[in-house]
Design an enzyme around this catalytic site. Structure first.
Site, mmCIF file in Angstrom:
data_model
loop_
_atom_site.group_PDB
_atom_site.id
_atom_site.type_symbol
_atom_site.label_atom_id
_atom_site.label_comp_id
_atom_site.label_asym_id
_atom_site.label_seq_id
_atom_site.Cartn_x
_atom_site.Cartn_y
_atom_site.Cartn_z
ATOM 1 N N TRP A 214 0.713 -1.144 0.069
ATOM 2 C CA TRP A 214 -0.045 0.056 -0.119
ATOM 3 C C TRP A 214 0.744 1.152 -0.012
ATOM 4 C CZ3 TRP A 214 -1.483 3.947 3.352
ATOM 5 C CH2 TRP A 214 -2.439 4.466 3.432
ATOM 6 N N ASP A 281 10.628 6.248 16.300
ATOM 7 C CA ASP A 281 11.252 5.482 15.214
ATOM 8 C C ASP A 281 11.901 4.137 15.771
ATOM 9 O OD1 ASP A 281 12.480 4.427 13.127
ATOM 10 O OD2 ASP A 281 13.832 6.065 12.933
HETATM 11 N N1 ACO Z 1 -13.147 -4.618 4.194
HETATM 12 C C1 ACO Z 1 -12.828 -5.051 3.261
HETATM 13 N N2 ACO Z 1 -11.664 -4.401 2.421
HETATM 14 C C2 ACO Z 1 -11.363 -3.191 2.609
HETATM 15 C C3 ACO Z 1 -12.236 -2.499 3.791
HETATM 16 C C4 ACO Z 1 -13.105 -3.232 4.356
HETATM 17 N N3 ACO Z 1 -14.003 -2.544 5.505
HETATM 18 N N4 ACO Z 1 -11.850 -1.104 3.518
HETATM 19 C C5 ACO Z 1 -10.861 -1.044 2.684
HETATM 20 N N5 ACO Z 1 -10.647 -2.227 1.995
HETATM 21 C C6 ACO Z 1 -9.689 -2.545 0.939
HETATM 22 C C7 ACO Z 1 -9.848 -1.577 -0.226
HETATM 23 O O1 ACO Z 1 -10.946 -2.019 -1.120
HETATM 24 C C8 ACO Z 1 -8.486 -1.615 -0.589
HETATM 25 O O2 ACO Z 1 -8.504 -2.654 -1.542
HETATM 26 P P1 ACO Z 1 -7.891 -2.745 -3.012
HETATM 27 O O3 ACO Z 1 -6.333 -2.254 -2.599
HETATM 28 O O4 ACO Z 1 -8.060 -4.009 -3.646
HETATM 29 O O5 ACO Z 1 -8.309 -1.584 -3.622
HETATM 30 C C9 ACO Z 1 -7.773 -1.748 0.494
HETATM 31 O O6 ACO Z 1 -8.513 -2.355 1.633
HETATM 32 C C10 ACO Z 1 -6.888 -0.512 1.138
HETATM 33 O O7 ACO Z 1 -8.087 0.220 1.229
HETATM 34 P P2 ACO Z 1 -8.070 1.794 1.568
HETATM 35 O O8 ACO Z 1 -8.879 2.642 1.742
HETATM 36 O O9 ACO Z 1 -6.576 2.397 0.602
HETATM 37 O O10 ACO Z 1 -6.991 1.860 3.111
HETATM 38 P P3 ACO Z 1 -7.514 1.295 4.352
HETATM 39 O O11 ACO Z 1 -9.018 1.773 4.584
HETATM 40 O O12 ACO Z 1 -7.283 0.100 4.690
HETATM 41 O O13 ACO Z 1 -6.755 2.294 5.535
HETATM 42 C C11 ACO Z 1 -4.760 2.217 6.780
HETATM 43 C C12 ACO Z 1 -5.221 2.029 5.304
HETATM 44 C C13 ACO Z 1 -4.914 3.549 7.332
HETATM 45 C C14 ACO Z 1 -3.204 1.851 6.879
HETATM 46 C C15 ACO Z 1 -5.684 1.237 7.615
HETATM 47 O O14 ACO Z 1 -5.294 0.031 7.208
HETATM 48 C C16 ACO Z 1 -5.291 1.630 9.197
HETATM 49 O O15 ACO Z 1 -5.999 2.300 9.897
HETATM 50 N N6 ACO Z 1 -4.365 0.917 9.732
HETATM 51 C C17 ACO Z 1 -4.415 0.691 11.318
HETATM 52 C C18 ACO Z 1 -2.901 1.725 11.426
HETATM 53 C C19 ACO Z 1 -1.758 1.259 10.582
HETATM 54 O O16 ACO Z 1 -1.182 0.367 10.597
HETATM 55 N N7 ACO Z 1 -1.422 2.338 10.134
HETATM 56 C C20 ACO Z 1 -0.197 2.401 9.118
HETATM 57 C C21 ACO Z 1 1.079 2.658 9.915
HETATM 58 S S1 ACO Z 1 2.635 2.705 9.082
HETATM 59 C C22 ACO Z 1 2.844 4.381 8.856
HETATM 60 O O17 ACO Z 1 1.887 5.015 8.954
HETATM 61 C C23 ACO Z 1 3.692 5.018 8.088
#
Ligand code: ACO
Length: 433
Positions: A214, A281
């Site tokens: 991602w 970090d």
């Molecule tokens: N159910 C199933 N699939 C889903 C859902 C859901 N509820 N929501 C999103 N998806 C899918 C999307 O369709 C997309 O799929 P694709 O790649 O096939 O199109 C994929 O998941 C990514 O969706 P996004 O909207 O781009 O991202 P997401 O809603 O997953 O948010 C985030 C990304 C912020 C990293 C989230 O996973 C999160 O909050 N994670 C917890 C905290 C975390 O780990 N943060 C990252 C730390 S590292 C850093 O920040 C440097």
């Protein structure tokens, strides 16, 4: 309409209204992020500032992104801007089909494009005691002591307004070769900025390997959009074989990706003099550990990455990575940041207080997202006579997300604002369970 409003509108679903909080901490002078082996004659000034973005819809906060910027000034010229992406997080309370990836890419590219001089107009300096000779790092300071000084430097600042001649003679020039660097560390966690949000079953948490892909895709697009064709793009997965890491790079559009890091070290360089210490970090924590164990002058870069994987934070089988880009931006990419697109509190204390309306809330239920929104909007209105920035989405989305289905009557039906509004002088707080 401000630039950021326009950019975000193309990343958000058509006809839906969103609101944005863009907070920026007062830039202040800080210590160099990489420890120097020898005192060099040319003194570098490093200026640090934090951007904190929050997206809201239906009177609920649902997304936050924390980014640090370090601008290095050498011989009166800006020579480097380092953008460190610290944390992105969601809480699962968005009622709309929003691509968080797209949102994150737009915000990251926006920060990459901000003119470095923007950070240099009102700088807070380190307070006097920290400039005390006994606490200064010179060529006589041992590595152990130097790192300890860095670690213990208190963050109390005093307001510093540079004299006019300093402002105009020192801080208004950019070297034609100034470099822009981007770095981030990817590690999936159930929650970062929205405490207790992991208890929301609708929150979508990407696992480590997908999170890596991602972020790779976000950064890859940013390279194509913002950096010139000579930029170095690097990825390191501690403890992983190069052939395995290469597989992650297959789908990248930029041909500039290689396995490695952007810190320009040779394999036999001491890690302590090559790697930066950045906020919260794990690399930095491990460097500090090396100092405490008296091994700082023994661990070379290759050993560092190998040993890093054994650390607690890397051990749990999840894929973690360090991603970086180092290069020059395309011509005419930099733009000034306008006052109407940023809320800049006058002190770090006030900045932290406002941020705390978001990060200090508990998000195990939707109520936390409503409360954070109500508190932040009230505070901005009362203290700054400002509102959040309204954004009307323009993107026609094809994605269907399962969490649109309401599980409670509250979804898609926000509480009437009056029902949530307490006295405007009070901060709403839910009773603790
Ligand atoms: N159910 C199933 N699939 C889903 C859902 C859901 N509820 N929501 C999103 N998806 C899918 C999307 O369709 C997309 O799929 P694709 O790649 O096939 O199109 C994929 O998941 C990514 O969706 P996004 O909207 O781009 O991202 P997401 O809603 O997953 O948010 C985030 C990304 C912020 C990293 C989230 O996973 C999160 O909050 N994670 C917890 C905290 C975390 O780990 N943060 C990252 C730390 S590292 C850093 O920040 C440097």
């Amino acid at each position: 309409m401000c630039l950021l409003q326009e950019l975000l509108s193309h990343a958000l679903p058509d006809t839906i209204e969103f609101e944005l909080l863009h907070l920026q901490s007062p830039p202040r002078e800080t210590h160099p992020i990489v420890l120097k082996r020898h005192q060099t004659t040319a003194v570098n000034n490093v200026i640090k500032s934090q951007h904190f973005f929050v997206l809201c819809s239906n009177k609920k906060v649902f997304y936050a992104l924390e980014i640090y910027v370090y601008v290095t000034v050498k011989l009166s010229e800006v020579v480097d801007k380092l953008v460190f992406v610290s944390k992105a997080d969601t809480n699962g309370y968005c009622d709309h089909n929003v691509s968080i990836k797209e949102l994150t890419r737009v915000l990251l590219e926006y920060v990459l494009s901000i003119d470095p001089l923007h950070y240099l107009s009102k700088v807070l300096k380190l307070s006097k005691p920290q400039r005390d000779y006994t606490k200064a790092i010179t060529q006589h300071t041992t590595t152990r002591r130097a790192l300890r000084i860095l670690k213990n430097r208190v963050s109390i600042c005093q307001r510093y307004t540079p004299p006019t001649e300093l402002l105009f003679s020192r801080f208004d020039r950019i070297s034609p070769q100034w470099s822009c660097r981007l770095c981030l560390f990817t590690r999936s966690e159930p929650q970062y900025l929205f405490s207790e949000s992991s208890q929301n079953p609708k929150k979508h948490v990407l696992p480590g390997n997908l999170l890596l892909k991602w972020w790779l895709s976000v950064v890859d697009q940013a390279i194509t959009d913002k950096f010139d064709s000579f930029a170095h793009a690097r990825i390191q997965i501690p403890g992983e074989e190069t052939s395995v890491i290469d597989k992650y790079l297959r789908n990248c559009k930029s041909p500039n990706w290689e396995v490695g890091d952007i810190f320009n070290g040779e394999r036999e360089d001491l890690a302590i003099f090559r790697l930066p210490v950045l906020p919260d970090d794990p690399k930095g924590r491990f460097l500090e550990q090396l100092v405490d164990e008296g091994r700082a002058k023994k661990v070379h870069l290759t050993d560092f990455w190998t040993e890093l994987q054994i650390q607690q934070e890397f051990r749990l089988g999840a894929t973690v990575s360090v991603i970086g880009v180092d290069g020059n931006l395309k011509p005419f990419t930099s733009h000034p940041a306008r006052d109407n697109e940023i809320i800049s509190p006058g002190s770090k204390k006030l900045f932290n207080m406002i941020k705390c309306y978001i990060t200090g809330e508990e998000y195990d239920t939707e109520e936390g997202a409503f409360d954070a929104y109500a508190n932040i909007t009230d505070f901005l209105r009362l203290r700054f006579n400002r509102t959040l920035t309204c954004i009307q989405g323009k993107k026609i989305s094809k994605r269907v997300v399962s969490n649109l289905l309401p599980s409670s009557g509250l979804n898609n039906q926000p509480l009437p604002f009056e029902a949530q509004t307490l006295s405007t002088t009070l901060v709403r707080k839910r009773p603790k369970k």
